[in-house]
Design a protein around this motif. Sequence first.
Motif, short mmCIF file in Angstrom:
data_model
loop_
_atom_site.label_atom_id
_atom_site.label_comp_id
_atom_site.label_asym_id
_atom_site.label_seq_id
_atom_site.Cartn_x
_atom_site.Cartn_y
_atom_site.Cartn_z
N THR A 83 0.45 -0.88 -0.25
CA THR A 83 -0.02 -0.30 0.35
C THR A 83 0.47 1.24 0.18
N LYS A 85 1.39 2.98 3.18
CA LYS A 85 1.43 3.87 2.93
C LYS A 85 1.86 3.54 4.85
N ASP A 87 5.54 3.00 4.92
CA ASP A 87 6.69 2.78 4.77
C ASP A 87 7.71 3.53 5.56
#
Length: 152
Positions: A83, A85, A87
């Motif tokens: 995703t 999101k 990281d």
Amino acid sequence: MRLLKADQLFRKVIEGGSKRQSRLLGLDVGSKYVGLAVSDDKNRIALPLSVLSRTKTNIGLMADDFITLALQVRLLVGELCKTGKLDDMSYTYWDENFTSKCVEALLHPLKLHDPVETKTMTDKFAAVCILQGYLDNMNRELISANSSEKTG
């Protein structure tokens, strides 16, 4: 997301030096549900958070069906990583052997009659047990390392 060793993640959270205290999230990943727990702001106590239902309609968020528990967790992390999101987050694996069985034994005397409620509570508190085991172990190691540094 980056995989770190258990002690590396804990030290990163404790010694991060950020203005905002980081908390840890514990997951009890199953084929139908994922129990969630979160640490307190001092990373000493695990608190129940919620239970997510894994269905075909939320497969993008929860990942595909898994063959074994270890594979379930690795695949879930992989899907979450895709995703983009998360990281800036790190994660580790912690042994969760028998946590659901322990929680079931603790809940049994309560004689809960609703099977869905029982399963939800079991998954939620299994996540608490997993995270609490991690927090206890890491805090003991941190205290031991700090006392060794002072006496060494």
